[in-house]
Motif scaffolding. Structure first.
Motif, PDB file in Angstrom:
ATOM      1  N   PRO A 126      17.781 -19.739   6.427  1.00  0.00           N
ATOM      2  CA  PRO A 126      18.491 -18.691   5.702  1.00  0.00           C
ATOM      3  C   PRO A 126      18.491 -18.890   4.198  1.00  0.00           C
ATOM      4  N   GLY A 127      18.668 -20.145   3.744  1.00  0.00           N
ATOM      5  CA  GLY A 127      18.612 -20.386   2.304  1.00  0.00           C
ATOM      6  C   GLY A 127      17.251 -20.075   1.737  1.00  0.00           C
ATOM      7  N   LEU A 128      16.187 -20.511   2.444  1.00  0.00           N
ATOM      8  CA  LEU A 128      14.835 -20.194   2.016  1.00  0.00           C
ATOM      9  C   LEU A 128      14.605 -18.691   2.013  1.00  0.00           C
ATOM     10  N   ALA A 129      15.104 -18.023   3.059  1.00  0.00           N
ATOM     11  CA  ALA A 129      14.945 -16.569   3.138  1.00  0.00           C
ATOM     12  C   ALA A 129      15.637 -15.880   1.974  1.00  0.00           C
ATOM     13  N   GLY A 130      16.860 -16.341   1.665  1.00  0.00           N
ATOM     14  CA  GLY A 130      17.581 -15.730   0.550  1.00  0.00           C
ATOM     15  C   GLY A 130      16.838 -15.868  -0.765  1.00  0.00           C
ATOM     16  N   VAL A 131      16.282 -17.058  -1.000  1.00  0.00           N
ATOM     17  CA  VAL A 131      15.522 -17.283  -2.237  1.00  0.00           C
ATOM     18  C   VAL A 131      14.262 -16.429  -2.272  1.00  0.00           C
ATOM     19  N   LEU A 132      13.540 -16.404  -1.148  1.00  0.00           N
ATOM     20  CA  LEU A 132      12.292 -15.629  -1.094  1.00  0.00           C
ATOM     21  C   LEU A 132      12.546 -14.143  -1.249  1.00  0.00           C
ATOM     22  N   VAL A 133      13.603 -13.640  -0.585  1.00  0.00           N
ATOM     23  CA  VAL A 133      13.917 -12.215  -0.699  1.00  0.00           C
ATOM     24  C   VAL A 133      14.290 -11.862  -2.129  1.00  0.00           C
ATOM     25  N   SER A 134      15.062 -12.736  -2.775  1.00  0.00           N
ATOM     26  CA  SER A 134      15.458 -12.479  -4.159  1.00  0.00           C
ATOM     27  C   SER A 134      14.256 -12.508  -5.098  1.00  0.00           C
ATOM     28  N   ALA A 135      13.326 -13.425  -4.855  1.00  0.00           N
ATOM     29  CA  ALA A 135      12.191 -13.598  -5.763  1.00  0.00           C
ATOM     30  C   ALA A 135      11.041 -12.635  -5.479  1.00  0.00           C
ATOM     31  N   LEU A 136      10.816 -12.325  -4.188  1.00  0.00           N
ATOM     32  CA  LEU A 136       9.599 -11.596  -3.806  1.00  0.00           C
ATOM     33  C   LEU A 136       9.854 -10.225  -3.221  1.00  0.00           C
ATOM     34  N   THR A 137      11.115  -9.872  -2.949  1.00  0.00           N
ATOM     35  CA  THR A 137      11.557  -8.721  -2.151  1.00  0.00           C
ATOM     36  C   THR A 137      11.420  -9.045  -0.667  1.00  0.00           C
ATOM     37  N   ALA A 138      12.245  -8.382   0.129  1.00  0.00           N
ATOM     38  CA  ALA A 138      12.320  -8.699   1.556  1.00  0.00           C
ATOM     39  C   ALA A 138      10.993  -8.540   2.291  1.00  0.00           C
ATOM     40  N   PRO A 139      10.243  -7.425   2.100  1.00  0.00           N
ATOM     41  CA  PRO A 139       8.993  -7.298   2.851  1.00  0.00           C
ATOM     42  C   PRO A 139       7.989  -8.413   2.560  1.00  0.00           C
ATOM     43  N   VAL A 140       7.853  -8.793   1.298  1.00  0.00           N
ATOM     44  CA  VAL A 140       6.865  -9.798   0.920  1.00  0.00           C
ATOM     45  C   VAL A 140       7.254 -11.184   1.458  1.00  0.00           C
ATOM     46  N   ALA A 141       8.553 -11.434   1.597  1.00  0.00           N
ATOM     47  CA  ALA A 141       9.003 -12.727   2.110  1.00  0.00           C
ATOM     48  C   ALA A 141       8.503 -12.989   3.524  1.00  0.00           C
ATOM     49  N   LEU A 142       8.148 -11.934   4.248  1.00  0.00           N
ATOM     50  CA  LEU A 142       7.675 -12.087   5.619  1.00  0.00           C
ATOM     51  C   LEU A 142       6.325 -12.803   5.707  1.00  0.00           C
TER      52      LEU A 142
ATOM     53  N   CYS B 159       0.817  -1.223   0.000  1.00  0.00           N
ATOM     54  CA  CYS B 159       0.000   0.000   0.000  1.00  0.00           C
ATOM     55  C   CYS B 159       0.847   1.268   0.000  1.00  0.00           C
ATOM     56  N   GLY B 160       2.155   1.133   0.032  1.00  0.00           N
ATOM     57  CA  GLY B 160       3.025   2.294   0.040  1.00  0.00           C
ATOM     58  C   GLY B 160       3.043   3.032   1.369  1.00  0.00           C
ATOM     59  N   LEU B 161       2.667   2.365   2.462  1.00  0.00           N
ATOM     60  CA  LEU B 161       2.575   3.023   3.768  1.00  0.00           C
ATOM     61  C   LEU B 161       3.717   2.655   4.708  1.00  0.00           C
ATOM     62  N   LEU B 162       4.587   1.745   4.274  1.00  0.00           N
ATOM     63  CA  LEU B 162       5.655   1.285   5.150  1.00  0.00           C
ATOM     64  C   LEU B 162       6.850   2.228   5.072  1.00  0.00           C
ATOM     65  N   ASP B 163       7.370   2.626   6.220  1.00  0.00           N
ATOM     66  CA  ASP B 163       8.621   3.367   6.277  1.00  0.00           C
ATOM     67  C   ASP B 163       9.485   2.795   7.398  1.00  0.00           C
ATOM     68  N   LEU B 164      10.680   3.329   7.554  1.00  0.00           N
ATOM     69  CA  LEU B 164      11.616   2.762   8.516  1.00  0.00           C
ATOM     70  C   LEU B 164      11.116   2.890   9.954  1.00  0.00           C
ATOM     71  N   THR B 165      10.472   3.999  10.264  1.00  0.00           N
ATOM     72  CA  THR B 165       9.956   4.185  11.626  1.00  0.00           C
ATOM     73  C   THR B 165       8.912   3.130  11.964  1.00  0.00           C
ATOM     74  N   ILE B 166       7.981   2.896  11.039  1.00  0.00           N
ATOM     75  CA  ILE B 166       6.950   1.884  11.264  1.00  0.00           C
ATOM     76  C   ILE B 166       7.592   0.505  11.400  1.00  0.00           C
ATOM     77  N   LEU B 167       8.609   0.226  10.591  1.00  0.00           N
ATOM     78  CA  LEU B 167       9.287  -1.069  10.660  1.00  0.00           C
ATOM     79  C   LEU B 167       9.947  -1.258  12.022  1.00  0.00           C
ATOM     80  N   LEU B 168      10.548  -0.201  12.557  1.00  0.00           N
ATOM     81  CA  LEU B 168      11.175  -0.287  13.872  1.00  0.00           C
ATOM     82  C   LEU B 168      10.134  -0.533  14.965  1.00  0.00           C
ATOM     83  N   VAL B 169       8.982   0.128  14.862  1.00  0.00           N
ATOM     84  CA  VAL B 169       7.913  -0.068  15.849  1.00  0.00           C
ATOM     85  C   VAL B 169       7.395  -1.499  15.792  1.00  0.00           C
ATOM     86  N   ILE B 170       7.186  -2.018  14.585  1.00  0.00           N
ATOM     87  CA  ILE B 170       6.708  -3.399  14.431  1.00  0.00           C
ATOM     88  C   ILE B 170       7.727  -4.379  14.995  1.00  0.00           C
TER      89      ILE B 170
END
Length: 458
Positions: free
Chosen positions: A181-197, A122-133
């Motif tokens: 970590p291997g799964l995370a690396g693949v997911l981050v590469s394929a989906l971007t880091a936020p979506v991998a969550l 939604c374009g609402l994520l920023d670093l401050t919100i990420l730190l709070v989460i």
């Protein structure tokens, strides 16, 4: 990270204190359906957590250009709730049934982690919100972690199976370290880091389902004539600090977690910013190295049965603490350098895999059920407090010395702790002590650890 693995104490409640029939005591936990359900749910959850451990800082770095200090702050906020809240939550969990608490904590983590990709889309994520989460997830993790280690004895039932339970959970944790970590690396590469969550959010749903399917009734905590928060906090700390073995485990654990989180965070910064390693490469390094933890967990029971307990603990913890020196020594052609990185983390995880089973088995064997939450909270405060401070120190050191210079400082400090480990009273133990069978009120009388020669083997 901390060597936290489940094993349980002998409860002081009449319903649980009666010894099981000999045939039941000899049965493997493979016949315990409730433990298997819990084990499966936690294995999936641990796998999802490994994805988050890599995806959250990479989200901060890739999506918002986070500085070294900000990445260190992110890691600090994930773990700092253990410093301020673990003891209070430990007192509370000794007063209530743990399964409803764990269900609530997992529901909160599911919503928080799941909100990251939604806010990103939604374009609402920023670093401050990420730190709070990150901090809010840390609070929910405190609630869950303090509860689940106290809950495991409910489904394990007999002290004869405590080491087996610890080894099985240790194997799951190490397997998650390998695959995560291997799964995370693949997911981050394929989906971007936020979506991998999304993967981690789904893992919490699986854990909740496994808890709901457990049929063993959890006993209601014994009512106390009077509840006094400060006295209960003091009792929990006193239980740990009044026993030379528990005190040594807690203090060394603080140093080990500080070393591991500092090294891990600074290596992530060094690999990303200085060596320009991709997320898939970083994931492969951690996944390959984590085989050491899996091996350690798988062989821990046999090693403990064959060699003196204290000697095994000393060797395993020394491997954990000396592992970072190999990162500093890495150099030469790129393949050789990457191999040194893998060997460093392999050595650390191998030591953790073996030491973790010993540490938690000792903790839970020496503690009554009525004190379990407070004992766990006291350890969590020190262990994850060390991790929180390690993450903060990593960001500050990397910002001033550079990531590689900071890694040198961390390796030297970790090696110094390994030398101090030689004085630990744990090293003198020949086997696990007899399980504690009294009540928490006998503190001061029952804090003597009996050393046995041939003793009972798990």
């Amino acid at each position: 990270m901390s060597g936290e693995r489940p094993a349980g104490p002998v409860t002081a409640r009449p319903a649980a204190a009666a010894p099981p029939p000999p045939s039941k005591a000899r049965e493997s936990l493979w016949r315990n359906g409730d433990f298997l359900r819990f084990w499966f749910g936690e294995t999936v959850s641990l796998l999802g957590t490994q994805v988050t451990n890599l995806a959250l800082p990479l989200t901060a770095i890739s999506a918002f250009g986070a500085t070294d200090e900000q990445v260190g702050l992110l890691r600090f906020l994930q773990l700092v709730p253990y410093l301020g809240l673990a003891l209070l939550i430990g007192v509370w969990t000794d007063r209530v049934r743990r399964r409803p608490v764990m269900l609530g904590a997992n529901a909160v983590r599911l919503v928080l982690i799941g909100s990251v990709p939604l806010l990103y889309w939604c374009g609402l994520l920023d670093l401050t919100i990420l730190l709070v989460i990150a901090c809010a997830v840390g609070i929910a993790s405190v609630v869950f972690d303090v509860s689940w280690m106290s809950y495991v004895p409910t489904v394990v039932r007999t002290p004869e199976h405590y080491v087996e339970a610890g080894a099985k959970m240790g194997t799951s944790s190490s397997a998650a370290d390998v695959a995560g970590p291997g799964l995370a690396g693949v997911l981050v590469s394929a989906l971007t880091a936020p979506v991998a969550l999304v993967v981690d959010a789904c893992s919490y749903a699986v854990s909740m389902l496994s808890l709901l399917l457990i049929r063993t009734r959890e006993p209601r905590p014994e009512p106390a004539a009077e509840r006094h928060l400060l006295r209960e906090l003091r009792d929990g700390l006193g239980w740990v600090m009044g026993n030379s073995v528990l005190r040594a485990l807690a203090l060394v654990g603080f140093c080990c977690n500080f070393s591991m989180i500092t090294t891990w965070t600074m290596f992530l910064l060094h690999g990303t910013n200085d060596l320009h390693l991709g997320s898939s490469t970083l994931g492969t390094i951690f996944a390959t190295a984590s085989v050491g933890g899996l091996i350690g967990s798988l062989v821990s029971r046999r090693v403990i049965a064959r060699f003196p307990l204290g000697r095994v603990y000393l060797v395993a913890q020394s491997a954990l603490l000396l592992g970072p020196t190999l990162i500093v020594a890495a150099g030469g052609p790129r393949p050789l350098m990457l191999a040194m990185f893998v060997l460093s983390f392999f050595t650390t995880y191998l030591g953790l895999g073996v030491a973790g089973v010993i540490i938690v088995s000792l903790r839970q064997t020496l503690t009554p059920q009525s004190m379990m939450g407070r004992m766990t909270a006291a350890f969590r405060t020190l262990l994850f407090g060390g991790g929180a401070l390690g993450g903060l120190a990593a960001g500050l050191l990397a910002g001033r010395l550079g990531a590689h210079g900071a890694l040198v400082v961390a390796a030297v400090g970790s090696a110094a702790v390994a030398l101090g480990l030689l004085a630990s009273p744990v090293n003198r133990l020949k086997a696990l002590p007899e399980p504690f069978t009294g009540s928490a009120n006998t503190l001061g009388v029952s804090l003597i650890v009996k050393r046995r020669g041939a003793g009972r083997r798990q």
